[in-house]
Design an enzyme around this catalytic site. Structure first.
Site, PDB file in Angstrom:
ATOM      1  N   ILE A  59       8.266 -28.592 -61.062  1.00 39.73           N
ATOM      2  CA  ILE A  59       8.592 -27.444 -60.372  1.00 39.73           C
ATOM      3  C   ILE A  59       9.803 -26.211 -61.398  1.00 39.73           C
ATOM      4  CG2 ILE A  59       7.793 -27.671 -58.436  1.00 39.73           C
ATOM      5  CD1 ILE A  59      10.537 -27.516 -57.084  1.00 39.73           C
ATOM      6  N   SER A 124      16.879 -26.704 -43.909  1.00 39.53           N
ATOM      7  CA  SER A 124      16.974 -27.847 -43.247  1.00 39.53           C
ATOM      8  C   SER A 124      18.031 -27.229 -42.222  1.00 39.53           C
ATOM      9  CB  SER A 124      18.195 -29.068 -44.404  1.00 39.53           C
ATOM     10  OG  SER A 124      18.799 -29.416 -43.942  1.00 39.53           O
ATOM     11  N   TYR A 149      24.228 -29.215 -51.247  1.00 38.39           N
ATOM     12  CA  TYR A 149      23.250 -29.366 -51.158  1.00 38.39           C
ATOM     13  C   TYR A 149      22.555 -28.162 -50.121  1.00 38.39           C
ATOM     14  CZ  TYR A 149      19.004 -31.205 -48.374  1.00 38.39           C
ATOM     15  OH  TYR A 149      17.270 -31.304 -47.197  1.00 38.39           O
ATOM     16  N   LYS A 153      20.242 -24.638 -50.016  1.00 37.02           N
ATOM     17  CA  LYS A 153      19.412 -24.332 -48.658  1.00 37.02           C
ATOM     18  C   LYS A 153      18.901 -23.048 -48.303  1.00 37.02           C
ATOM     19  CE  LYS A 153      16.651 -28.138 -48.798  1.00 37.02           C
ATOM     20  NZ  LYS A 153      14.861 -28.468 -49.398  1.00 37.02           N
ATOM     21  N   PHE A 218      29.894 -44.476 -38.290  1.00 35.23           N
ATOM     22  CA  PHE A 218      30.878 -43.148 -38.794  1.00 35.23           C
ATOM     23  C   PHE A 218      31.575 -42.537 -36.936  1.00 35.23           C
ATOM     24  CE2 PHE A 218      28.194 -43.428 -42.639  1.00 35.23           C
ATOM     25  CZ  PHE A 218      28.488 -44.487 -43.061  1.00 35.23           C
ATOM     26  N   ARG A 292      32.994 -40.103 -40.808  1.00 28.42           N
ATOM     27  CA  ARG A 292      32.134 -40.504 -42.904  1.00 28.42           C
ATOM     28  C   ARG A 292      32.911 -38.840 -43.015  1.00 28.42           C
ATOM     29  NH1 ARG A 292      25.549 -40.079 -43.628  1.00 28.42           N
ATOM     30  NH2 ARG A 292      25.670 -38.197 -42.953  1.00 28.42           N
TER      31      ARG A 292
HETATM   32  P1  NAD Z   1      11.595 -36.873 -50.876  1.00 25.28           P
HETATM   33  O1  NAD Z   1      12.517 -37.248 -51.840  1.00 25.28           O
HETATM   34  O2  NAD Z   1      11.023 -37.985 -49.932  1.00 25.28           O
HETATM   35  O3  NAD Z   1      10.285 -35.571 -51.519  1.00 25.28           O
HETATM   36  C1  NAD Z   1      10.406 -34.358 -52.045  1.00 25.28           C
HETATM   37  C2  NAD Z   1       9.827 -34.613 -53.237  1.00 25.28           C
HETATM   38  O4  NAD Z   1      10.172 -34.377 -54.141  1.00 25.28           O
HETATM   39  C3  NAD Z   1       9.875 -35.836 -54.120  1.00 25.28           C
HETATM   40  O5  NAD Z   1       8.479 -36.566 -54.510  1.00 25.28           O
HETATM   41  C4  NAD Z   1      10.316 -35.846 -55.344  1.00 25.28           C
HETATM   42  O6  NAD Z   1      10.438 -37.016 -56.058  1.00 25.28           O
HETATM   43  C5  NAD Z   1       9.582 -34.365 -56.102  1.00 25.28           C
HETATM   44  N1  NAD Z   1      10.096 -33.617 -56.780  1.00 25.28           N
HETATM   45  C6  NAD Z   1      11.744 -33.166 -56.254  1.00 25.28           C
HETATM   46  N2  NAD Z   1      12.200 -32.257 -57.487  1.00 25.28           N
HETATM   47  C7  NAD Z   1      11.030 -31.879 -58.227  1.00 25.28           C
HETATM   48  C8  NAD Z   1      10.705 -30.708 -58.944  1.00 25.28           C
HETATM   49  N3  NAD Z   1      12.055 -30.462 -60.106  1.00 25.28           N
HETATM   50  N4  NAD Z   1       9.867 -30.341 -59.355  1.00 25.28           N
HETATM   51  C9  NAD Z   1       8.491 -31.671 -58.911  1.00 25.28           C
HETATM   52  N5  NAD Z   1       9.156 -32.556 -58.527  1.00 25.28           N
HETATM   53  C10 NAD Z   1       9.824 -32.121 -57.892  1.00 25.28           C
HETATM   54  O7  NAD Z   1      12.395 -36.153 -49.693  1.00 25.28           O
HETATM   55  P2  NAD Z   1      11.671 -35.296 -47.999  1.00 25.28           P
HETATM   56  O8  NAD Z   1      12.155 -36.033 -47.046  1.00 25.28           O
HETATM   57  O9  NAD Z   1       9.929 -35.763 -47.861  1.00 25.28           O
HETATM   58  O10 NAD Z   1      11.735 -34.078 -48.316  1.00 25.28           O
HETATM   59  C11 NAD Z   1      11.388 -32.856 -48.370  1.00 25.28           C
HETATM   60  C12 NAD Z   1      11.743 -31.691 -48.448  1.00 25.28           C
HETATM   61  O11 NAD Z   1      12.520 -31.040 -47.027  1.00 25.28           O
HETATM   62  C13 NAD Z   1      13.633 -31.232 -49.681  1.00 25.28           C
HETATM   63  O12 NAD Z   1      13.134 -29.593 -50.141  1.00 25.28           O
HETATM   64  C14 NAD Z   1      14.367 -31.577 -48.083  1.00 25.28           C
HETATM   65  O13 NAD Z   1      15.311 -31.042 -48.823  1.00 25.28           O
HETATM   66  C15 NAD Z   1      13.409 -30.920 -46.856  1.00 25.28           C
HETATM   67  N6  NAD Z   1      14.498 -32.068 -45.645  1.00 25.28           N
HETATM   68  C16 NAD Z   1      14.351 -33.196 -45.599  1.00 25.28           C
HETATM   69  C17 NAD Z   1      14.791 -33.306 -44.908  1.00 25.28           C
HETATM   70  C18 NAD Z   1      14.845 -34.942 -44.161  1.00 25.28           C
HETATM   71  O14 NAD Z   1      16.089 -35.433 -43.485  1.00 25.28           O
HETATM   72  N7  NAD Z   1      14.086 -35.167 -44.917  1.00 25.28           N
HETATM   73  C19 NAD Z   1      15.801 -33.071 -43.624  1.00 25.28           C
HETATM   74  C20 NAD Z   1      15.974 -31.531 -43.853  1.00 25.28           C
HETATM   75  C21 NAD Z   1      15.037 -30.498 -44.983  1.00 25.28           C
HETATM   76  C1  UD1 Z   2      21.948 -35.774 -43.293  1.00 27.82           C
HETATM   77  C2  UD1 Z   2      23.025 -33.986 -43.898  1.00 27.82           C
HETATM   78  C3  UD1 Z   2      21.791 -33.223 -43.524  1.00 27.82           C
HETATM   79  C4  UD1 Z   2      20.280 -33.793 -44.428  1.00 27.82           C
HETATM   80  C5  UD1 Z   2      19.766 -35.054 -43.643  1.00 27.82           C
HETATM   81  C6  UD1 Z   2      18.511 -35.286 -43.203  1.00 27.82           C
HETATM   82  C7  UD1 Z   2      25.128 -35.473 -44.309  1.00 27.82           C
HETATM   83  C8  UD1 Z   2      26.382 -34.978 -43.287  1.00 27.82           C
HETATM   84  N1  UD1 Z   2      24.087 -34.690 -43.289  1.00 27.82           N
HETATM   85  O1  UD1 Z   2      22.564 -35.262 -41.964  1.00 27.82           O
HETATM   86  O2  UD1 Z   2      22.122 -32.416 -44.466  1.00 27.82           O
HETATM   87  O3  UD1 Z   2      19.715 -32.870 -43.733  1.00 27.82           O
HETATM   88  O4  UD1 Z   2      20.870 -35.724 -43.348  1.00 27.82           O
HETATM   89  O5  UD1 Z   2      18.272 -36.023 -42.311  1.00 27.82           O
HETATM   90  O6  UD1 Z   2      25.005 -35.703 -44.712  1.00 27.82           O
HETATM   91  N2  UD1 Z   2      25.610 -42.700 -39.503  1.00 27.82           N
HETATM   92  C9  UD1 Z   2      26.022 -43.962 -39.047  1.00 27.82           C
HETATM   93  N3  UD1 Z   2      25.895 -44.921 -39.759  1.00 27.82           N
HETATM   94  C10 UD1 Z   2      25.327 -44.513 -41.314  1.00 27.82           C
HETATM   95  C11 UD1 Z   2      24.424 -43.723 -41.282  1.00 27.82           C
HETATM   96  C12 UD1 Z   2      24.870 -42.519 -40.094  1.00 27.82           C
HETATM   97  O7  UD1 Z   2      27.101 -43.951 -37.850  1.00 27.82           O
HETATM   98  O8  UD1 Z   2      24.834 -45.197 -41.944  1.00 27.82           O
HETATM   99  C13 UD1 Z   2      25.644 -41.496 -37.953  1.00 27.82           C
HETATM  100  C14 UD1 Z   2      26.164 -40.308 -38.703  1.00 27.82           C
HETATM  101  O9  UD1 Z   2      27.980 -40.208 -38.682  1.00 27.82           O
HETATM  102  C15 UD1 Z   2      25.484 -38.921 -37.496  1.00 27.82           C
HETATM  103  C16 UD1 Z   2      24.282 -40.037 -37.681  1.00 27.82           C
HETATM  104  O10 UD1 Z   2      23.910 -41.080 -38.200  1.00 27.82           O
HETATM  105  O11 UD1 Z   2      25.945 -39.387 -36.628  1.00 27.82           O
HETATM  106  C17 UD1 Z   2      23.410 -39.405 -38.104  1.00 27.82           C
HETATM  107  O12 UD1 Z   2      23.450 -39.729 -39.711  1.00 27.82           O
HETATM  108  P1  UD1 Z   2      22.502 -38.790 -41.194  1.00 27.82           P
HETATM  109  O13 UD1 Z   2      20.497 -39.598 -40.435  1.00 27.82           O
HETATM  110  O14 UD1 Z   2      23.149 -38.835 -42.089  1.00 27.82           O
HETATM  111  O15 UD1 Z   2      21.893 -37.886 -41.261  1.00 27.82           O
HETATM  112  P2  UD1 Z   2      23.320 -36.002 -40.623  1.00 27.82           P
HETATM  113  O16 UD1 Z   2      24.363 -35.979 -41.400  1.00 27.82           O
HETATM  114  O17 UD1 Z   2      22.826 -35.373 -39.484  1.00 27.82           O
END
Ligand code: NAD
Ligand code: UD1
Length: 337
Positions: A59, A124, A149, A153, A218, A292
């Site tokens: 992108i 997020s 990160y 956002k 954690f 953590r």
């Molecule tokens: P993901 O990494 O599985 O999917 C992202 C996709 O984007 C991947 O397939 C990657 O190859 C592609 N990508 C990355 N950079 C790119 C680029 N420059 N050009 C083209 N493709 C590119 O992540 P996800 O969990 O599906 O998350 C999707 C979106 O949601 C992300 O923007 C992430 O920040 C946001 N988000 C995710 C979570 C979560 O916990 N999964 C939480 C909050 C927000």
């Molecule tokens: C994390 C990211 C957040 C992101 C989100 C995506 C951080 C500080 N934040 O959120 O920005 O949008 O992931 O899903 O990383 N935990 C354990 N053991 C582990 C992993 C996690 O105890 O091995 C605990 C953590 O301390 C927390 C909870 O599980 O209390 C959830 O953790 P996680 O899944 O990493 O999500 P977030 O920290 O909420």
């Protein structure tokens, strides 16, 4: 109707493509495969009998992006592409700003050039930082982010708001996800983290399937009911349905629309372990470790606005999330291979 899905082979994007196809939309996928595998296209086809148009590319590549908009008749964009590891963003901040912020800028330029003015953006709950009060509403202050990160956002949200102030005929929908977990109920598609998982649910799943020995919990000294961290875990299929709801409603109207996508309920780490044990019928080995750095005690969403305006609510339970994750993990112990 063609919908451009950036990051459409990733965890949430690929499942969104399934739902788009089932709802009669035509997803056009862009992905650079930096965190996904081509194999995902086969799985989408196996579930839907449709093989979506796929462009492998970045992108951040302006000429490439413009060529995709010229070749297709795109009406709306769902923008998932981006890097998402908090820890990696701390060690590689420039890559995070380049990929997430600059990538979004390039996308927006290409959209403007092609006269496409409807965008859904994956934000997020991280934009809220450490909230003083829970549950978090969309009016809770944003910006006090704790890592690159989260800041990427937040910066994108600011850019989108500025764009809307200048061009009020755009429809921009910002979806703030809480903690997406779970997998497609078929067990054929789910989250496939590379290396050691950072997030709780994939880590628990890998302990259950025998890929890792023990889960580190954690911290058990937070001011929560059982002392472990509390989060708003949402089933990824509920999250996907939230995107479809937004696409069918607000994305048709100009405006800057912002929604929390969560369940409205918090669950602790120990509750997640218990749900997963129940779903998998496995004992999950865990040990209590220090907190953590950067973690907050608790966070969950107020989801009234999405319920009111999108007519959407998450319906799946913690047990559903654990069961679907387990099916995916059990059938695909090494992820997409
Ligand atoms: P993901 O990494 O599985 O999917 C992202 C996709 O984007 C991947 O397939 C990657 O190859 C592609 N990508 C990355 N950079 C790119 C680029 N420059 N050009 C083209 N493709 C590119 O992540 P996800 O969990 O599906 O998350 C999707 C979106 O949601 C992300 O923007 C992430 O920040 C946001 N988000 C995710 C979570 C979560 O916990 N999964 C939480 C909050 C927000
Ligand atoms: C994390 C990211 C957040 C992101 C989100 C995506 C951080 C500080 N934040 O959120 O920005 O949008 O992931 O899903 O990383 N935990 C354990 N053991 C582990 C992993 C996690 O105890 O091995 C605990 C953590 O301390 C927390 C909870 O599980 O209390 C959830 O953790 P996680 O899944 O990493 O999500 P977030 O920290 O909420």
């Amino acid at each position: 109707m063609q919908i451009l899905v950036t990051g459409g082979l990733g965890y949430i994007g690929s499942l969104t493509c399934i739902e788009l196809i089932e709802a009669g939309f035509e997803p056009i996928i862009i992905d650079n495969l930096s965190n996904s595998k081509l194999q995902v296209l086969n799985r989408i086809e196996a579930l839907t009998d449709v093989r979506p148009v796929f462009y492998q590319g970045d992108i951040c590549d302006s000429a490439f992006m413009q060529s995709v908009f010229s070749a297709q008749k795109i009406e709306s964009v769902i923008h998932f592409a981006g890097l998402k590891s908090v820890a990696e963003s701390v060690s590689h901040p420039l890559e995070y700003y380049a990929n997430n912020v600059n990538g979004t800028l390039v996308l927006l330029h290409a959209m403007r050039k092609a006269n496409v003015k409807s965008l859904l953006f994956s934000s997020s709950a991280t934009v809220y930082g450490d909230p003083k009060v829970v549950p978090i509403t969309e009016k809770t202050p944003t910006g006090a982010t704790t890592n690159p990160y989260g800041r990427s956002k937040y910066i994108i949200e600011c850019m989108l708001s500025d764009l809307f102030q200048a061009q009020s005929d755009w429809s921009i929908t910002i979806l703030r996800y809480f903690n997406p977990v779970g997998a497609h109920p078929s067990g054929t598609m789910g989250e496939d983290p590379q290396g050691i998982p950072n997030n709780l649910m994939p880590y628990i799943a890998q302990v259950a399937v025998g890929r890792r020995d023990v889960l580190s919990v954690f911290g058990d000294d937070y001011a929560t009911e059982d002392g472990t961290g509390v989060r708003d875990y949402i089933h990824v299929m509920d999250l996907v349905e939230g995107h479809l709801a937004a696409l069918k409603t607000v994305s048709k109207k100009s405006g800057l629309h912002i929604y929390n996508l969560g369940t409205g309920q918090g669950s602790s780490v120990l509750q997640m372990i218990a749900a997963f044990s129940q779903a998998s019928k496995k004992k999950i080995n865990y040990k209590i470790c220090p907190r953590r750095p950067g973690d907050i005690a608790q966070c969950w969403a107020n989801t009234d606005k999405a319920a009111r305006e999108l007519n959407w609510k998450a319906t799946r339970t913690l047990l559903d999330m654990a069961t679907d994750t387990w099916h995916w993990q059990e059938k695909n112990p090494q992820g997409y291979v």
